[in-house]
Design a protein around this motif. Structure first.
Motif, short mmCIF file in Angstrom:
data_model
loop_
_atom_site.label_atom_id
_atom_site.label_comp_id
_atom_site.label_asym_id
_atom_site.label_seq_id
_atom_site.Cartn_x
_atom_site.Cartn_y
_atom_site.Cartn_z
N THR A 70 63.09 16.97 16.99
CA THR A 70 63.93 16.62 15.84
C THR A 70 65.35 17.13 16.06
N ILE B 82 66.75 18.86 13.32
CA ILE B 82 66.85 19.75 12.16
C ILE B 82 67.48 21.05 12.64
N ARG C 17 65.13 22.64 7.26
CA ARG C 17 63.73 22.88 7.61
C ARG C 17 62.87 22.95 6.36
N CYS D 131 52.76 23.24 8.73
CA CYS D 131 53.90 22.47 9.19
C CYS D 131 54.99 23.48 9.54
N HIS D 132 55.62 23.33 10.72
CA HIS D 132 56.63 24.29 11.15
C HIS D 132 57.70 23.58 11.99
N VAL D 133 58.94 24.03 11.82
CA VAL D 133 60.03 23.57 12.67
C VAL D 133 60.61 24.80 13.37
N ARG E 150 64.14 21.56 18.71
CA ARG E 150 63.89 21.72 17.27
C ARG E 150 62.51 21.15 16.91
N LEU F 113 59.11 20.06 15.64
CA LEU F 113 58.32 19.95 14.41
C LEU F 113 56.87 19.88 14.82
N CYS G 245 63.68 11.92 14.95
CA CYS G 245 62.31 12.35 15.15
C CYS G 245 61.68 11.44 16.19
#
Length: 69
Positions: A7, A9, A15, A31-33, A40, A42, A65
């Motif tokens: 990504t 982000i 985030r 869910c984590h970035v 980045r 995701l 994405c």
């Protein structure tokens, strides 16, 4: 299934916004970035929808994405 995506982000606020949007609209696990990673990343655990669905959703939120290969 685990989804791993590249990504663009860049901030904590972005985030939090993206994670909240994903968790609100889809049944997923964690869910984590990773803002420290150059891609980045995701990462979505227990992804129960097609990867393209997530990609299109993230893009409608204004972010890049794509599947990380």
């Amino acid at each position: 299934m685990i989804g791993i995506f590249k990504t663009n982000i860049i901030s904590q606020q972005e985030r939090q916004q993206m994670i909240h949007a994903i968790e609100t609209n889809f049944e997923v696990g964690t869910c984590h970035v990773d803002l420290e990673d150059c891609d980045r990343v995701l990462r979505i655990a227990d992804l129960n929808v097609e990867e393209n669905t997530i990609i299109n959703f993230v893009r409608t939120q204004g972010f890049l994405c794509e599947v990380l290969e």
